[in-house]
Scaffold this motif. Structure first.
Motif, PDB file in Angstrom:
ATOM      1  N   ALA A 131       0.822  -1.217   0.000  1.00 42.05           N
ATOM      2  CA  ALA A 131       0.000   0.000   0.000  1.00 42.05           C
ATOM      3  C   ALA A 131       0.850   1.257   0.000  1.00 42.05           C
ATOM      4  N   LYS A 132       2.064   1.190   0.503  1.00 42.59           N
ATOM      5  CA  LYS A 132       2.950   2.364   0.516  1.00 42.59           C
ATOM      6  C   LYS A 132       3.239   2.868  -0.899  1.00 42.59           C
ATOM      7  N   TYR A 133       3.121   1.999  -1.880  1.00 41.57           N
ATOM      8  CA  TYR A 133       3.330   2.419  -3.267  1.00 41.57           C
ATOM      9  C   TYR A 133       2.223   3.380  -3.728  1.00 41.57           C
ATOM     10  N   PHE A 134       1.121   3.418  -2.979  1.00 42.64           N
ATOM     11  CA  PHE A 134      -0.013   4.284  -3.319  1.00 42.64           C
ATOM     12  C   PHE A 134      -0.131   5.452  -2.347  1.00 42.64           C
ATOM     13  N   ASP A 135       0.989   5.866  -1.764  1.00 45.42           N
ATOM     14  CA  ASP A 135       0.990   6.943  -0.774  1.00 45.42           C
ATOM     15  C   ASP A 135       0.314   8.219  -1.264  1.00 45.42           C
ATOM     16  N   ASP A 136       0.421   8.513  -2.549  1.00 40.48           N
ATOM     17  CA  ASP A 136      -0.186   9.737  -3.078  1.00 40.48           C
ATOM     18  C   ASP A 136      -1.712   9.711  -2.996  1.00 40.48           C
ATOM     19  N   LEU A 137      -2.291   8.532  -2.762  1.00 35.34           N
ATOM     20  CA  LEU A 137      -3.754   8.403  -2.644  1.00 35.34           C
ATOM     21  C   LEU A 137      -4.205   8.189  -1.200  1.00 35.34           C
ATOM     22  N   ASP A 138      -3.287   8.342  -0.254  1.00 35.74           N
ATOM     23  CA  ASP A 138      -3.608   8.173   1.163  1.00 35.74           C
ATOM     24  C   ASP A 138      -4.222   6.788   1.431  1.00 35.74           C
ATOM     25  N   PRO A 139      -3.404   5.738   1.303  1.00 29.22           N
ATOM     26  CA  PRO A 139      -3.919   4.370   1.492  1.00 29.22           C
ATOM     27  C   PRO A 139      -4.498   4.160   2.892  1.00 29.22           C
ATOM     28  N   ASP A 140      -5.503   3.307   2.962  1.00 30.37           N
ATOM     29  CA  ASP A 140      -6.145   3.002   4.238  1.00 30.37           C
ATOM     30  C   ASP A 140      -6.159   1.492   4.463  1.00 30.37           C
ATOM     31  N   GLU A 141      -6.806   1.080   5.547  1.00 32.14           N
ATOM     32  CA  GLU A 141      -6.827  -0.348   5.884  1.00 32.14           C
ATOM     33  C   GLU A 141      -7.550  -1.188   4.837  1.00 32.14           C
ATOM     34  N   HIS A 142      -8.492  -0.587   4.119  1.00 32.31           N
ATOM     35  CA  HIS A 142      -9.200  -1.340   3.078  1.00 32.31           C
ATOM     36  C   HIS A 142      -8.247  -1.703   1.928  1.00 32.31           C
ATOM     37  N   LEU A 143      -7.399  -0.757   1.520  1.00 32.74           N
ATOM     38  CA  LEU A 143      -6.414  -1.052   0.476  1.00 32.74           C
ATOM     39  C   LEU A 143      -5.416  -2.096   0.976  1.00 32.74           C
ATOM     40  N   VAL A 144      -4.997  -1.974   2.229  1.00 38.41           N
ATOM     41  CA  VAL A 144      -4.073  -2.960   2.800  1.00 38.41           C
ATOM     42  C   VAL A 144      -4.702  -4.351   2.754  1.00 38.41           C
ATOM     43  N   GLU A 145      -5.975  -4.437   3.086  1.00 41.48           N
ATOM     44  CA  GLU A 145      -6.687  -5.722   3.050  1.00 41.48           C
ATOM     45  C   GLU A 145      -6.743  -6.284   1.629  1.00 41.48           C
ATOM     46  N   ILE A 146      -7.028  -5.431   0.655  1.00 40.77           N
ATOM     47  CA  ILE A 146      -7.079  -5.863  -0.748  1.00 40.77           C
ATOM     48  C   ILE A 146      -5.713  -6.399  -1.178  1.00 40.77           C
ATOM     49  N   LEU A 147      -4.673  -5.634  -0.889  1.00 42.37           N
ATOM     50  CA  LEU A 147      -3.326  -5.999  -1.332  1.00 42.37           C
ATOM     51  C   LEU A 147      -2.755  -7.185  -0.562  1.00 42.37           C
ATOM     52  N   SER A 148      -3.315  -7.469   0.601  1.00 49.71           N
ATOM     53  CA  SER A 148      -2.854  -8.624   1.390  1.00 49.71           C
ATOM     54  C   SER A 148      -3.156  -9.947   0.697  1.00 49.71           C
ATOM     55  N   GLU A 149      -4.010  -9.917  -0.307  1.00 51.55           N
ATOM     56  CA  GLU A 149      -4.305 -11.121  -1.087  1.00 51.55           C
ATOM     57  C   GLU A 149      -3.160 -11.498  -2.026  1.00 51.55           C
ATOM     58  N   ALA A 150      -2.209 -10.602  -2.220  1.00 49.90           N
ATOM     59  CA  ALA A 150      -1.136 -10.826  -3.196  1.00 49.90           C
ATOM     60  C   ALA A 150      -0.383 -12.123  -2.940  1.00 49.90           C
ATOM     61  N   GLY A 151      -0.084 -12.423  -1.692  1.00 46.29           N
ATOM     62  CA  GLY A 151       0.684 -13.630  -1.372  1.00 46.29           C
ATOM     63  C   GLY A 151      -0.021 -14.899  -1.802  1.00 46.29           C
ATOM     64  N   SER A 152      -1.304 -15.014  -1.481  1.00 42.17           N
ATOM     65  CA  SER A 152      -2.023 -16.235  -1.866  1.00 42.17           C
ATOM     66  C   SER A 152      -2.252 -16.277  -3.377  1.00 42.17           C
ATOM     67  N   LEU A 153      -2.458 -15.118  -3.986  1.00 40.58           N
ATOM     68  CA  LEU A 153      -2.602 -15.091  -5.445  1.00 40.58           C
ATOM     69  C   LEU A 153      -1.299 -15.512  -6.119  1.00 40.58           C
ATOM     70  N   ARG A 154      -0.166 -15.035  -5.595  1.00 39.59           N
ATOM     71  CA  ARG A 154       1.136 -15.404  -6.155  1.00 39.59           C
ATOM     72  C   ARG A 154       1.373 -16.909  -5.980  1.00 39.59           C
ATOM     73  N   TYR A 155       1.056 -17.435  -4.795  1.00 38.81           N
ATOM     74  CA  TYR A 155       1.227 -18.865  -4.538  1.00 38.81           C
ATOM     75  C   TYR A 155       0.392 -19.688  -5.523  1.00 38.81           C
ATOM     76  N   ASP A 156      -0.882 -19.323  -5.672  1.00 36.92           N
ATOM     77  CA  ASP A 156      -1.774 -20.072  -6.567  1.00 36.92           C
ATOM     78  C   ASP A 156      -1.289 -20.014  -8.021  1.00 36.92           C
ATOM     79  N   ALA A 157      -0.870 -18.830  -8.468  1.00 37.33           N
ATOM     80  CA  ALA A 157      -0.402 -18.687  -9.854  1.00 37.33           C
ATOM     81  C   ALA A 157       0.883 -19.474 -10.080  1.00 37.33           C
ATOM     82  N   THR A 158       1.781 -19.455  -9.094  1.00 36.10           N
ATOM     83  CA  THR A 158       3.038 -20.202  -9.215  1.00 36.10           C
ATOM     84  C   THR A 158       2.767 -21.701  -9.236  1.00 36.10           C
ATOM     85  N   LYS A 159       1.898 -22.153  -8.359  1.00 37.85           N
ATOM     86  CA  LYS A 159       1.559 -23.582  -8.301  1.00 37.85           C
ATOM     87  C   LYS A 159       0.945 -24.040  -9.629  1.00 37.85           C
TER      88      LYS A 159
END
Length: 184
Positions: free
Chosen positions: A66-94
């Motif tokens: 979310a820090k990459y979106f600092d210009d948009l004042d990221p909040d906990e909702h964006l953090v929650e959305i982006l927290s899916e990245a790990g499982s998405l990366r795992y699934d795509a790699t698998k």
């Protein structure tokens, strides 16, 4: 298309994997952007999201991404959305590894098989105790100090790609153990 040669198992930071993660996150990040700032410019958004997901320093941590979106004042909702990245990366790699294994006719190694890591003689002989047959990976217990021991028993192994292992014939194990005992 993911890598196709036998030596090029797909990796979690391959461009194809990153593109898949970005593709899955895009709709929710765009909704968030529009909710936070309906007038926000979305043209640079894909570059920013791709840069964030490509970074080896974020560990797929939603807060760090979310820090990459600092210009948009990221909040906990964006953090929650982006927290899916790990499982998405795992699934795509698998999924990419499963496809790669099928295309390259990589065969699984059965449980109970004695194995040695190629190029890592210091790991000694291990045993396949579990496997992920579709992705052609094994969980191996090494016989020399690289597993976690509890009560004299190894309790943790390593997940190793089958192409990094060589099967050791049981007769060879006895010879190898005898030679290493004589060298100590």
């Amino acid at each position: 298309m993911c890598r196709s040669s036998m030596n090029n198992r797909p990796k979690s930071h391959d461009p194809e994997i990153i593109a898949s993660v970005v593709e899955h996150l895009t709709p929710n990040v765009l909704k968030w952007m529009q909710a936070v700032d309906p007038d926000s410019e979305t043209e640079d958004f894909l570059d920013t999201l791709t840069e964030a997901i490509s970074s080896p320093f974020t560990d797929d941590d939603g807060y760090k991404l979310a820090k990459y979106f600092d210009d948009l004042d990221p909040d906990e909702h964006l953090v929650e959305i982006l927290s899916e990245a790990g499982s998405l990366r795992y699934d795509a790699t698998k999924k990419a590894c499963e496809k790669w294994a099928a295309e390259n006719n990589v065969q699984p190694i059965p449980e109970g098989t004695k194995v040695r890591r190629k190029g890592h003689a210091d790991y000694g002989i291990g045993e396949v105790i579990d496997s992920y047959p579709d992705a052609r990976q094994c969980v191996c217990f090494p016989d020399k100090g690289h597993g976690v021991q509890r009560g004299g028993q190894l309790t943790h192994g390593s997940i190793v790609a089958v192409e990094e292992l060589e099967v050791v014939i049981v007769e060879d194990v006895t010879k190898i153990n005898r030679v290493s005992a004589n060298n100590q």
